[in-house]
Write a protein that holds these residues in place. Structure first.
Motif, mmCIF file in Angstrom:
data_model
loop_
_atom_site.group_PDB
_atom_site.id
_atom_site.type_symbol
_atom_site.label_atom_id
_atom_site.label_comp_id
_atom_site.label_asym_id
_atom_site.label_seq_id
_atom_site.Cartn_x
_atom_site.Cartn_y
_atom_site.Cartn_z
ATOM 1 N N CYS B 120 18.742 -30.968 26.609
ATOM 2 C CA CYS B 120 18.634 -29.962 25.555
ATOM 3 C C CYS B 120 17.158 -29.576 25.415
ATOM 4 C CB CYS B 120 19.176 -30.460 24.219
ATOM 5 S SG CYS B 120 18.079 -31.558 23.323
ATOM 6 N N VAL B 121 16.902 -28.568 24.583
ATOM 7 C CA VAL B 121 15.518 -28.175 24.279
ATOM 8 C C VAL B 121 15.335 -28.204 22.768
ATOM 9 C CG1 VAL B 121 13.897 -26.219 24.247
ATOM 10 C CG2 VAL B 121 15.159 -26.762 26.343
ATOM 11 N N VAL B 122 14.241 -28.800 22.329
ATOM 12 C CA VAL B 122 13.848 -28.735 20.917
ATOM 13 C C VAL B 122 12.611 -27.848 20.835
ATOM 14 C CG1 VAL B 122 12.805 -30.017 19.004
ATOM 15 C CG2 VAL B 122 14.832 -30.929 20.171
ATOM 16 N N ALA B 138 11.167 -24.529 29.378
ATOM 17 C CA ALA B 138 12.288 -24.636 28.429
ATOM 18 C C ALA B 138 13.460 -23.768 28.895
ATOM 19 C CB ALA B 138 11.838 -24.209 27.038
ATOM 20 N N PHE B 139 13.144 -22.549 29.332
ATOM 21 C CA PHE B 139 14.159 -21.617 29.833
ATOM 22 C C PHE B 139 14.895 -22.217 31.033
ATOM 23 C CE2 PHE B 139 14.542 -18.319 33.233
ATOM 24 C CZ PHE B 139 15.693 -17.702 32.763
ATOM 25 N N GLN B 140 14.149 -22.785 31.971
ATOM 26 C CA GLN B 140 14.766 -23.347 33.179
ATOM 27 C C GLN B 140 15.647 -24.553 32.844
ATOM 28 O OE1 GLN B 140 11.353 -23.908 35.731
ATOM 29 N NE2 GLN B 140 11.492 -21.860 36.595
ATOM 30 N N VAL B 141 15.196 -25.394 31.892
ATOM 31 C CA VAL B 141 16.024 -26.533 31.464
ATOM 32 C C VAL B 141 17.356 -26.019 30.920
ATOM 33 C CG1 VAL B 141 16.268 -28.350 29.707
ATOM 34 C CG2 VAL B 141 14.144 -28.169 31.016
ATOM 35 N N LEU B 142 17.296 -25.016 30.048
ATOM 36 C CA LEU B 142 18.519 -24.483 29.425
ATOM 37 C C LEU B 142 19.436 -23.848 30.461
ATOM 38 C CD1 LEU B 142 16.913 -22.931 26.214
ATOM 39 C CD2 LEU B 142 18.515 -24.855 26.281
ATOM 40 N N MET B 143 18.864 -23.118 31.421
ATOM 41 C CA MET B 143 19.682 -22.414 32.409
ATOM 42 C C MET B 143 20.378 -23.375 33.371
ATOM 43 S SD MET B 143 19.726 -19.182 31.748
ATOM 44 C CE MET B 143 19.958 -18.065 33.141
ATOM 45 N N GLU B 144 19.852 -24.583 33.491
ATOM 46 C CA GLU B 144 20.474 -25.549 34.402
ATOM 47 C C GLU B 144 21.580 -26.363 33.734
ATOM 48 O OE1 GLU B 144 17.241 -27.725 36.220
ATOM 49 O OE2 GLU B 144 16.554 -25.886 37.201
ATOM 50 N N LEU B 145 21.737 -26.213 32.417
ATOM 51 C CA LEU B 145 22.755 -26.976 31.689
ATOM 52 C C LEU B 145 24.074 -26.208 31.628
ATOM 53 C CD1 LEU B 145 20.557 -28.180 28.670
ATOM 54 C CD2 LEU B 145 21.326 -29.564 30.625
ATOM 55 N N GLU B 146 25.161 -26.950 31.740
ATOM 56 C CA GLU B 146 26.471 -26.310 31.641
ATOM 57 C C GLU B 146 26.706 -25.809 30.214
ATOM 58 O OE1 GLU B 146 31.079 -27.304 32.984
ATOM 59 O OE2 GLU B 146 29.462 -28.750 33.313
ATOM 60 N N ASN B 147 26.347 -26.656 29.244
ATOM 61 C CA ASN B 147 26.445 -26.277 27.832
ATOM 62 C C ASN B 147 25.053 -26.355 27.199
ATOM 63 O OD1 ASN B 147 29.390 -26.037 27.670
ATOM 64 N ND2 ASN B 147 29.339 -28.240 28.074
ATOM 65 N N PRO B 148 24.263 -25.287 27.330
ATOM 66 C CA PRO B 148 22.885 -25.354 26.857
ATOM 67 C C PRO B 148 22.787 -25.547 25.342
ATOM 68 C CG PRO B 148 23.396 -23.184 27.792
ATOM 69 C CD PRO B 148 24.632 -23.993 27.924
ATOM 70 N N VAL B 149 21.951 -26.488 24.929
ATOM 71 C CA VAL B 149 21.727 -26.752 23.505
ATOM 72 C C VAL B 149 20.247 -26.504 23.196
ATOM 73 C CG1 VAL B 149 21.704 -28.526 21.698
ATOM 74 C CG2 VAL B 149 23.585 -28.462 23.364
ATOM 75 N N LEU B 150 20.012 -25.591 22.270
ATOM 76 C CA LEU B 150 18.646 -25.275 21.826
ATOM 77 C C LEU B 150 18.568 -25.565 20.337
ATOM 78 C CD1 LEU B 150 15.820 -23.953 22.138
ATOM 79 C CD2 LEU B 150 16.922 -21.728 21.832
ATOM 80 N N ILE B 151 17.740 -26.540 19.971
ATOM 81 C CA ILE B 151 17.580 -26.908 18.559
ATOM 82 C C ILE B 151 16.217 -26.421 18.086
ATOM 83 C CG2 ILE B 151 17.384 -28.831 16.933
ATOM 84 C CD1 ILE B 151 19.344 -30.369 18.689
ATOM 85 N N SER B 152 16.235 -25.658 16.992
ATOM 86 C CA SER B 152 15.002 -25.048 16.498
ATOM 87 C C SER B 152 14.631 -25.603 15.130
ATOM 88 C CB SER B 152 15.213 -23.532 16.408
ATOM 89 O OG SER B 152 14.164 -22.949 15.684
#
Lengths: 253, 253
Positions: B120-122, B138-152
């Motif tokens: 995930c990305v925080v 951060a973008f590349q981490v999210l794009m490689e995940l099947e279910n991207p989780v971005l916590i803000s």
């Protein structure tokens, strides 16, 4: 073959996206996509008109064309529709003096533009120049204007380099739009003006042309909204079908 | 006075935003807003319960409280609701290993969090750490995940420092949301969980509390959506009324 013939009936011209269709970029250079040099050569030998339609905004038009020629493509500057020259025309027509949030590689395109005491922001694919400091400067310029004007060279979400997917200008446009509560004016794909200008250069009507690109929004969606047909290639940034973005399903290559 | 008494009838507790209400930040320090040190002291001498509700995500809770104490405020860590501790709880509960797109000043809050092989990305107010390289990671981490989780940690548009308005985390959240085609989970104001947690700490119901802040969305809108009353101060980032963002007009100080 019958199906393809039917789908492409009446087509007299081809608009080709560049990055992700002809080549994948890399630090200061690039690699041709397999078969693309020969495909361009074949198109040019055919009766079809050909135009190169790019949202490239890291390199000047001259640098882009030189790179493509070095990679083996038959291309000249006069055959390319690109957003920077169109942006300069808009700036001059409207008396706009931009703060330029752009890559150094394209700065020469704006040599004749007055950038003193900015009354708008022009944003392009600035790459490493998307520092917090530069973004904040653009934000502050916009917040100090009574009628903030943000002009964006394209609105792509990301593009592909040989090293992987890279954030494109659209992401940073969204950041400024949200922070300032405004909406950017897009020069370049998928704006209708961009496609109309390219068609005019080719002397064709929308129904006589097909756009070939790897971006489901910028290339396929934009062209379809102008009444053109569109083909999405599976190279470049292509990942999967995202039909929610398009008026009708693209034809796949 | 009668009008104010009516508007604040039944209020037993006050939730105070920090940046822009108590002080304006500056490089590594800050300046108290005129009258705010005494206002906090008076509130604490009254029968009202007081809680400090911040989206601060550049400094650790300890550093923030130390700074406020140095500026003369009567405040302790136990009186503050902040997004970083809540985020750590969520990460542990859900087995999430974040790529941290954060400011070095808050990194210590995540000392106990496993950041290997991110799923995930925080994202927080990273300031100068919002480089293209870090955003792209951060973008590349999210794009490689099947279910991207971005916590803000918050979704503020901008905040005010003594040097001027500064882009806040919300702008960069929008950038990643657009690029990845996802929606972030917000920890901090204006999320209902944040306000419920603060009310719980105070032992109050929503109708017994008033939120005081300078952010029409994060403070006023968020509190109103939880059934609280809200006061917007004209310090900090306050610029003008933006009623489209709020359920009902805020009470002004």
């Amino acid at each position: 073959m019958a199906a393809w013939g039917q789908r492409l009936a009446g087509v007299r011209g081809v608009l080709l996206d560049v990055s992700g269709v002809l080549f994948d970029g890399a630090e200061g250079s690039g690699v041709p996509i397999a078969g693309s040099v020969e495909a361009v050569a074949r198109l040019k030998r055919s009766r079809l008109k050909v135009r190169f339609c790019t949202n490239e905004s890291q390199k000047s038009l001259g640098d882009l064309v030189r790179l493509l020629q070095q990679l083996g493509f038959d291309i000249s500057e006069g055959e390319v529709t690109a957003p920077a020259p169109a942006t300069c025309l808009i700036l001059k027509e409207r008396g706009l003096r931009p703060y330029l949030l752009i890559h150094d590689g394209i700065r020469s395109e704006f040599d004749q533009i007055d950038t003193s005491n900015p009354n708008c922001v022009v944003i392009a694919d600035a790459g490493e120049s998307f520092s917090y400091q530069n973004m904040n400067k653009a934000f502050q310029v916009l917040m100090e204007l009574e009628n903030p004007v943000l002009i964006s060279l394209g609105k792509g979400r990301y593009y592909k380099e040989t090293s992987g997917l890279m954030l494109d200008v659209g992401a940073y446009v969204k950041a400024l739009e949200y922070a300032c509560g405004i909406e950017a004016e897009v020069v370049g794909k998928p704006s209708p003006e961009y496609f109309k200008s390219a068609l005019q250069e080719m002397g064709l009507e929308a129904h006589q042309a097909v756009m070939i690109g790897d971006d489901i929004v910028g290339d396929v969606g934009g062209a379809q909204q102008c009444g053109m047909r569109a083909l999405q290639v599976r190279t470049g940034k292509f990942r999967k079908i995202s039909p929610e973005f398009t008026a009708s399903p693209p034809l796949f290559c």
